[in-house]
Design a protein around this motif. Sequence first.
Motif: not given
Length: 739
Positions: A112-126, A417-431
């Motif tokens: 789960t945590m490795v998955s979380f790292s990958g999802l964060l990477a996708i969000a930040l990379a954009t 301005q920073n769409v990736y902040w929306i993606l980051l918030t979704i990844v971090v918050i959603m459970r």
Amino acid sequence: MLQRIRNFTDNTNFTKAVMVTIAAALPVLILSHFEMFEIGFAISLGALLTYPADIPSNLVHRTKGLVTASFIVAGCIMAVNLLHPYPWIFYPATIIVVFFLSMISVYGQRATMVSFSGLLAIALATGHLHTGWDILIYTSYILSGGLMYTLISLAFNYLSPHRYTELQVAECMKLTAKYMKLRGDLWDIDADRAGIVEKQLHLQVEINLTHENIREVLLRSRTHAENSNRSRKMLLVFISLMEILELALSASFDHSKLHEKFSAHPKVLTTYQNLAYNLASALKKISNSIENRKKYVKKHQLLKDVEALEKAITEYENELGKEAASEGVWMLSNMLHYAEKQIEKINIIERAFTTSIEFKDIKERDKDLEKFLTPEYYPVHILKENLSFSSTIFRHSLRLTMSIALGFVIGLIFPLQNVYWILLTIVVIMRPGYGLTKQRSYQRIIGTITGGIIAFAVLSFVHHPVIIGTLAIVCMILGYTFTAINYRIGATFVTIYVVFVYGMLNPNINDVIQYRIVDTAVGALIAFIANYFLWPSWEFMNLPVFIKKSIEANRNYLTEISLYYNKKGTVTTSYRLARKNAFVEIGNLMSSYQRMVQEPKSKQKQQQQVYKLAVLNHTLLSSLASLGTYTQSHKTSTASEAFNVVVNTVIKNLDHAIALLTMDVQAEEAHLANNEELAMRFTELKNIRARELREVHVTEEEEFRLKMEEAHLVIEQLVWLNSLSEKIVKAVRQLELTK
């Protein structure tokens, strides 16, 4: 205050926060001097993205997890950068990768945590795109940052290899002491017994989590020769704590009956309550000595407390007369025996921290310890089995994927301005659960707004880059420390340090704060709405599974107790495994109930009935522990046919409850046919036992009295077990009828 600060800085969360801050700050600070800030920032980003995968375990699994996370992060960032120029490929491919990364959570916490790292990477990379050869170079920096964090984490592990285990054992002691204190509270004549039981159930969830953490680190690491003795000492302490918890749970006295019986002689009960409190206090003091790295010094004279109880019992017997006081003395003797067993276990723990001890008992169990761990293997069939709407992870993966897709759409339509902040918030918050997502959404928005206001206020008066940079590092440490303790405070500090960093890079800080708050709010809103409307996994849908598993675990525990009572000998691994699973499953059931009460009222279906079943299963477990503890600590006679008939009936009752939950009609019919035989057995049980004892020529009066005492104790527990099992059947039937 100094002690509180010391405890805070000695915490594992603080240590991890320091590690990730060092890994993130050093590259930026060092390379900025050589005018290579962007390289330092990329390395720092790689460390930050790998950090979530750093969860406690033995060194081998921890290293594998971090290295895997480093390569997944680098791979995701490279894929986003390579595909982004081709939207018709980028968006479908990203959606597929997001879904796949979410699905690997089926393999447990590390996955789960490795998955979380990958999802964060996708969000930040954009938000940090590159072209041409820069993609490969940038990805290599990201990878080097992840590997650097891995090395720093391992270095900290070698500096203090045992501290995490010690702190977890200390926490386990503290929670066990709290549990014992609650058992002592039951002796107050006006105690809120229902409220105390509820607290015990909630506490069981925390205890289970701590036990799992200790098993993960301690048992997987025990084969390393360099820490063998220390590990064995901590293992002996952990086993003793497990046995103390079982003893505490097994002390299922009828407090109302005892208060009524000893209403004219309250001294014996207050003396016992004082002893019970001191048992808990002794454990807490040991845990404090571990946390503070101080030598343990005994404070409580537990043997004197036992002597005081023995004296109170003698006075009670003398006052009433031997015959009139016989039943009361028998009850008080059981309480005394329980306290003596607890002191015996606490003495083992005390010796572990004050003198040298032998490990022969632990050595005999070494070969079976692996069975107490969750296996770490990743077969493909588990992933395939979860590719259906019956899987909570599958629903969550679909929900997260659709939310990320919606985030992309919003970014394309609106000039953010920073769409990736929306993606980051979704990844971090959603459970997976609605309750936790709602809670995190609220906490993140509040934390972001609070952090933005504080950061803006500071930057209005402070302009020196060195001061701002120092404050950013301090806030980063505090942010990562509090994220695991209090998410709202963690989000506040994280926002402050992010704004400080942007403040050093971008003088127009007002826009940064404004857009971060807006983007965070949009991301939180998407996560909140998606969890409510897109294939929600309401907890009432999962509760029957947890109820079933808890009943099954109790049934298996009873089966092992029956086998031990019939065969005698040493306590088997299967017995200890069944006991462990019974504790784990009642905690899992209560954890599921806790998640349900966080959901909307309309979704808290059958809440009272579910809680009733949780209490019944907890009470059943307490009775089982009482029977199991008695059979282990007393020389018992041969089990009678009547004993086995009643045990089998209780098992059949529990099987019947399971059948009701699984809609098994044939089991319902078989259950009804069994009731007549049971009624006859209970009527004759005590006479049968007395006859059996006479047939084996027990002529000594004292020996016969002890045998009859055993029979009485066992029969009382069997009657209570049968009553509880029937109540569970009734409660399950009502649960099914009200669906």
